[in-house]
Write a protein that holds these residues in place. Structure first.
Motif, mmCIF file in Angstrom:
data_model
loop_
_atom_site.group_PDB
_atom_site.id
_atom_site.type_symbol
_atom_site.label_atom_id
_atom_site.label_comp_id
_atom_site.label_asym_id
_atom_site.label_seq_id
_atom_site.Cartn_x
_atom_site.Cartn_y
_atom_site.Cartn_z
ATOM 1 N N ILE A 12 -19.409 -50.848 4.042
ATOM 2 C CA ILE A 12 -18.348 -49.857 3.577
ATOM 3 C C ILE A 12 -19.022 -48.992 2.495
ATOM 4 C CG2 ILE A 12 -16.141 -49.796 2.120
ATOM 5 C CD1 ILE A 12 -15.208 -52.197 3.658
ATOM 6 N N LEU A 13 -20.041 -49.628 1.607
ATOM 7 C CA LEU A 13 -20.401 -48.817 0.524
ATOM 8 C C LEU A 13 -21.236 -47.732 1.153
ATOM 9 C CD1 LEU A 13 -20.821 -51.543 -2.387
ATOM 10 C CD2 LEU A 13 -19.358 -49.364 -2.068
ATOM 11 N N GLU A 14 -22.226 -48.163 2.265
ATOM 12 C CA GLU A 14 -23.197 -47.318 2.868
ATOM 13 C C GLU A 14 -22.576 -46.279 3.402
ATOM 14 O OE1 GLU A 14 -25.542 -49.657 5.739
ATOM 15 O OE2 GLU A 14 -26.680 -50.591 3.675
ATOM 16 N N ALA A 15 -21.346 -46.360 4.123
ATOM 17 C CA ALA A 15 -20.323 -45.447 4.953
ATOM 18 C C ALA A 15 -19.960 -44.415 4.075
ATOM 19 C CB ALA A 15 -19.438 -46.018 5.785
ATOM 20 N N ALA A 16 -19.606 -44.960 2.765
ATOM 21 C CA ALA A 16 -18.817 -43.992 1.830
ATOM 22 C C ALA A 16 -19.819 -43.324 1.178
ATOM 23 C CB ALA A 16 -18.267 -44.934 0.768
ATOM 24 N N THR A 17 -20.966 -43.693 0.891
ATOM 25 C CA THR A 17 -22.096 -43.234 0.305
ATOM 26 C C THR A 17 -22.581 -41.940 1.346
ATOM 27 O OG1 THR A 17 -23.054 -44.898 -0.771
ATOM 28 C CG2 THR A 17 -24.592 -42.946 -0.563
ATOM 29 N N ASN A 18 -22.667 -42.078 2.522
ATOM 30 C CA ASN A 18 -22.924 -41.161 3.524
ATOM 31 C C ASN A 18 -21.994 -40.174 3.651
ATOM 32 O OD1 ASN A 18 -25.365 -42.352 4.256
ATOM 33 N ND2 ASN A 18 -24.268 -43.641 6.016
ATOM 34 N N ARG A 19 -20.757 -40.438 3.629
ATOM 35 C CA ARG A 19 -19.591 -39.614 3.600
ATOM 36 C C ARG A 19 -19.587 -38.751 2.128
ATOM 37 N NH1 ARG A 19 -16.403 -37.686 7.737
ATOM 38 N NH2 ARG A 19 -16.715 -39.031 9.367
ATOM 39 N N PHE A 20 -19.776 -39.182 1.258
ATOM 40 C CA PHE A 20 -19.574 -38.685 -0.253
ATOM 41 C C PHE A 20 -20.993 -37.493 -0.229
ATOM 42 C CE2 PHE A 20 -17.600 -42.587 -2.201
ATOM 43 C CZ PHE A 20 -16.296 -42.127 -1.942
ATOM 44 N N THR A 21 -22.020 -37.917 0.116
ATOM 45 C CA THR A 21 -23.073 -37.145 0.158
ATOM 46 C C THR A 21 -23.148 -35.971 0.960
ATOM 47 O OG1 THR A 21 -24.615 -38.534 1.443
ATOM 48 C CG2 THR A 21 -24.630 -38.881 -1.353
ATOM 49 N N ARG A 22 -22.562 -36.223 2.200
ATOM 50 C CA ARG A 22 -22.604 -35.189 3.333
ATOM 51 C C ARG A 22 -21.431 -34.295 3.208
ATOM 52 N NH1 ARG A 22 -22.948 -36.038 9.730
ATOM 53 N NH2 ARG A 22 -23.355 -34.063 10.412
ATOM 54 N N TYR A 23 -20.324 -34.851 2.815
ATOM 55 C CA TYR A 23 -18.892 -34.040 2.836
ATOM 56 C C TYR A 23 -18.308 -33.894 1.363
ATOM 57 C CZ TYR A 23 -19.375 -35.156 8.120
ATOM 58 O OH TYR A 23 -19.986 -35.081 9.177
ATOM 59 N N GLY A 24 -18.736 -34.633 0.532
ATOM 60 C CA GLY A 24 -18.211 -34.514 -0.705
ATOM 61 C C GLY A 24 -17.099 -35.491 -1.061
ATOM 62 N N VAL A 25 -16.646 -35.951 -2.256
ATOM 63 C CA VAL A 25 -15.578 -36.815 -2.683
ATOM 64 C C VAL A 25 -14.424 -36.300 -2.033
ATOM 65 C CG1 VAL A 25 -14.700 -38.049 -4.661
ATOM 66 C CG2 VAL A 25 -17.174 -37.706 -4.456
ATOM 67 N N ARG A 26 -14.038 -35.122 -2.455
ATOM 68 C CA ARG A 26 -12.590 -34.512 -2.257
ATOM 69 C C ARG A 26 -12.589 -34.608 -0.711
ATOM 70 N NH1 ARG A 26 -14.492 -30.745 -6.676
ATOM 71 N NH2 ARG A 26 -15.362 -29.780 -4.868
ATOM 72 N N LYS A 27 -13.484 -34.370 0.007
ATOM 73 C CA LYS A 27 -13.150 -34.180 1.660
ATOM 74 C C LYS A 27 -13.274 -35.452 2.256
ATOM 75 C CE LYS A 27 -14.395 -29.248 1.966
ATOM 76 N NZ LYS A 27 -15.128 -28.244 2.517
ATOM 77 N N THR A 28 -13.686 -36.410 1.491
ATOM 78 C CA THR A 28 -13.921 -37.838 2.346
ATOM 79 C C THR A 28 -12.408 -38.512 2.345
ATOM 80 O OG1 THR A 28 -16.098 -37.944 1.729
ATOM 81 C CG2 THR A 28 -15.038 -39.870 2.271
ATOM 82 N N THR A 29 -12.029 -39.124 3.179
ATOM 83 C CA THR A 29 -10.705 -40.220 3.170
ATOM 84 C C THR A 29 -11.239 -41.479 3.540
ATOM 85 O OG1 THR A 29 -10.456 -39.694 5.765
ATOM 86 C CG2 THR A 29 -9.442 -38.077 4.036
ATOM 87 N N MET A 30 -10.263 -42.165 2.987
ATOM 88 C CA MET A 30 -10.239 -43.632 3.256
ATOM 89 C C MET A 30 -10.318 -43.939 4.812
ATOM 90 S SD MET A 30 -10.583 -45.338 0.314
ATOM 91 C CE MET A 30 -9.911 -47.098 0.258
ATOM 92 N N GLN A 31 -9.641 -43.250 5.709
ATOM 93 C CA GLN A 31 -9.698 -43.346 7.157
ATOM 94 C C GLN A 31 -10.953 -43.015 7.691
ATOM 95 O OE1 GLN A 31 -7.228 -41.743 5.109
ATOM 96 N NE2 GLN A 31 -5.424 -42.846 5.509
ATOM 97 N N GLU A 32 -11.689 -42.005 7.026
ATOM 98 C CA GLU A 32 -12.810 -41.608 7.776
ATOM 99 C C GLU A 32 -13.931 -42.721 7.383
ATOM 100 O OE1 GLU A 32 -12.762 -36.937 7.285
ATOM 101 O OE2 GLU A 32 -13.046 -37.913 5.493
ATOM 102 N N ILE A 33 -13.836 -43.402 6.143
ATOM 103 C CA ILE A 33 -14.809 -44.188 5.872
ATOM 104 C C ILE A 33 -14.604 -45.576 6.745
ATOM 105 C CG2 ILE A 33 -15.512 -46.075 4.087
ATOM 106 C CD1 ILE A 33 -14.615 -43.906 1.872
#
Length: 191
Positions: A12-33
């Motif tokens: 989960i943390l790896e997926a979140a890190t990838n999402r946050f760094t690629r798309y940003g915090v604001r554009k990342t949702t819990m569903q996407e993670i």
């Protein structure tokens, strides 16, 4: 009480890190993670109650390093340990800086959620470097008469190499220059 799978938490943390760094915090949702990990959103909420808790966990995972206790137990010579520790921290920060366009956004989100985070990390970093220098004194590798003063000067000297990405416009330090500064201090501290 349900036992949670540490492997799944790490994923989960790896997926979140990838999402946050690629798309940003604001554009990342819990569903996407959850989708990236291959779990249901409800399962994700068993591990993290909201996106804020994931942001903090990502930051804490990122900043984990050898602790002062690990340093004290190490059999490495203090001069080699100091250089290895600092260059490994540099590499982690450089990797984060190069992982995407949203490092500043993630950093600012962490500082907003947990303002004391930077101070806590700075204290941990200082304590670890102090432990290494003390180990060097104990091993007879370093001759430091004013440890607190030398530690402070050393940390100010290497601070340039560890910028906190709070804007997209920060300098890009080089590992070989950091190694040169570390080597200069090690040479000055030798008896």
């Amino acid at each position: 009480m349900q036992t949670l799978d540490e492997t799944k938490r790490t994923a989960i943390l790896e997926a979140a890190t990838n999402r946050f760094t690629r798309y940003g915090v604001r554009k990342t949702t819990m569903q996407e993670i959850a989708q990236d990990v291959g779990i249901a959103v409800g399962t994700l909420y068993l591990y993290f109650k909201n996106k804020k808790t994931i942001i903090i966990a990502v930051a804490e995972t990122f900043t984990q390093s050898e602790t002062a206790t690990d340093i004290a137990k190490s059999r490495k010579r203090a001069d080699r340990l100091l250089k290895a520790f600092l260059l490994s921290r540099f590499a982690v920060i450089e990797a984060a800086r190069n992982s995407g366009d949203h490092a500043a956004e993630l950093t600012l989100a962490v500082l907003k959620l947990k303002p004391e985070f930077k101070q806590t990390q700075d204290q941990r970093f200082r304590a670890t470097v102090y432990q290494i220098l003390q180990k060097g004194i104990d091993q007879g590798i370093f001759e430091i008469n004013h440890l607190e003063q030398d530690l402070t000067v050393f940390l100010y000297s290497i601070g340039y190499f560890f910028p906190m990405p709070t804007s997209e416009q920060y300098h890009v330090p080089e590992a070989d220059k950091l190694a040169m500064v570390i080597d200069w201090f090690i040479q000055k501290w030798q008896p």
